[in-house]
Design an enzyme around this catalytic site. Structure first.
Site, PDB file in Angstrom:
ATOM      1  N   SER A 148      -4.303 -20.354 -12.310  1.00 51.27           N
ATOM      2  CA  SER A 148      -4.955 -20.708 -11.053  1.00 51.27           C
ATOM      3  C   SER A 148      -4.093 -20.199  -9.914  1.00 51.27           C
ATOM      4  CB  SER A 148      -5.106 -22.224 -10.942  1.00 51.27           C
ATOM      5  OG  SER A 148      -5.471 -22.621  -9.631  1.00 51.27           O
ATOM      6  N   TYR A 161      -1.275 -30.225 -12.086  1.00 48.06           N
ATOM      7  CA  TYR A 161      -2.124 -29.052 -12.343  1.00 48.06           C
ATOM      8  C   TYR A 161      -1.360 -27.762 -12.038  1.00 48.06           C
ATOM      9  CZ  TYR A 161      -6.222 -25.958 -11.902  1.00 48.06           C
ATOM     10  OH  TYR A 161      -7.143 -24.938 -12.038  1.00 48.06           O
ATOM     11  N   ALA A 163       1.885 -27.378 -11.932  1.00 48.92           N
ATOM     12  CA  ALA A 163       2.966 -27.238 -12.904  1.00 48.92           C
ATOM     13  C   ALA A 163       2.452 -26.648 -14.207  1.00 48.92           C
ATOM     14  CB  ALA A 163       3.619 -28.595 -13.154  1.00 48.92           C
ATOM     15  N   LYS A 165      -0.310 -24.815 -14.659  1.00 49.65           N
ATOM     16  CA  LYS A 165      -0.777 -23.438 -14.487  1.00 49.65           C
ATOM     17  C   LYS A 165       0.389 -22.466 -14.272  1.00 49.65           C
ATOM     18  CE  LYS A 165      -5.106 -24.328 -15.056  1.00 49.65           C
ATOM     19  NZ  LYS A 165      -5.815 -23.841 -16.264  1.00 49.65           N
ATOM     20  N   ILE A 194     -13.683 -21.626  -7.405  1.00 51.45           N
ATOM     21  CA  ILE A 194     -14.874 -21.115  -8.087  1.00 51.45           C
ATOM     22  C   ILE A 194     -15.917 -22.225  -8.135  1.00 51.45           C
ATOM     23  CG2 ILE A 194     -15.749 -20.030 -10.195  1.00 51.45           C
ATOM     24  CD1 ILE A 194     -13.589 -18.391  -8.758  1.00 51.45           C
TER      25      ILE A 194
END
Length: 254
Positions: A148, A161, A163, A165, A194
């Site tokens: 991401s 999240y 961390a 990714k 998205i």
């Protein structure tokens, strides 16, 4: 076969396992991968049956298998079943992921941290472990992991999240370097915002603000990510490994 108005056949004869295929980016990727000629193994904890059925209705080849990506035993079972049925796994696209609505240093719980890291980082790790021996024995293979833009730059409210990714990016580079000489390519796609069910609770006002801040002038669609994944799974990317492809309409280029 066509998908999203395109007709391609770059993956003819290949078998590709896709996680998170029940909805969003995973479903779009599965349909585009099948449109490119691959036989798709659509995996998820829900919705994957509908994805496989849609691919079959479009004239492609697919089957659905239930998979909890945090379960090493489940990975072994699915991979063994696919190899028994099809004799090969040419590509793995790790698309499945989750987010949390309370994800800051002070609000994220230990349970929530473990859950996010388990799905978003441990899941792709288990997936790569499950397929890599077969790919090495076969003499080739392609793995595409999903990170991401949150794994590349600082953002509010996405601590665990981000961390996870960021870990996916570092892990993928390590595996790419380790197995490049054995003809296994490992790359990462890093989506921006998205339009998927994952962002279903985002307010219209925030989506309008994101759109205005994106040079492309729009929110990304699942197919924008799926098309990049298909490229990385195909022969045109045979000399591409250890790379991160940011697909965000130019947002992080500013």
């Amino acid at each position: 076969m066509t998908a999203g108005g395109q007709h391609v056949s770059t993956l003819e004869g290949r078998t590709v396992l896709i996680t998170g295929a029940g909805s969003g980016i995973g479903r779009a990727t599965a349909r585009l991968t099948a449109a490119a000629g691959a036989f798709v193994v659509a995996t998820d904890v829900k919705g994957h049956d509908e994805t496989a059925a849609a691919i079959t209705e479009d004239g492609g080849g697919a089957e659905a298998r239930t998979l909890d990506i945090t379960d090493a035993g489940a990975w072994r079972s699915v991979v063994d079943e696919v190899l028994s049925s099809h004799g090969r796994i040419d590509g793995l696209a790790n698309i499945a992921g989750i987010v949390s609505s309370t994800d800051t240093l002070l609000t994220q719980t230990e349970e929530g941290w473990d859950r996010l890291i388990g799905v978003d980082l441990k899941g792709p790790w288990l997936g790569m472990r499950a397929v890599i021996r077969h790919m090495l024995a076969a003499g080739s293979g392609k793995i595409v992991n999903t990170a991401s833009t949150a794994g590349l730059i600082g953002m509010p409210d996405v601590l665990a999240y981000s961390a996870a990714k960021g870990g996916v990016i570092a892990m993928s580079r390590q595996v790419a370097v380790e197995y490049a000489a054995r003809n296994v390519q490992v790359n990462v796609v890093a989506p921006g915002v998205i339009r998927t069910p994952m962002h279903g609770d985002v307010t219209p006002e925030l989506m309008t603000a994101v759109k205005a801040a994106t040079p492309a002038g729009r929110i990304g669609e699942p197919e924008d990510i799926g098309n990049m994944v298909v490229y990385l799974l195909g022969p045109a990317a045979d000399f591409v490994t250890g790379q991160v492809f940011t697909v965000d309409g130019g947002w992080t280029a500013q």
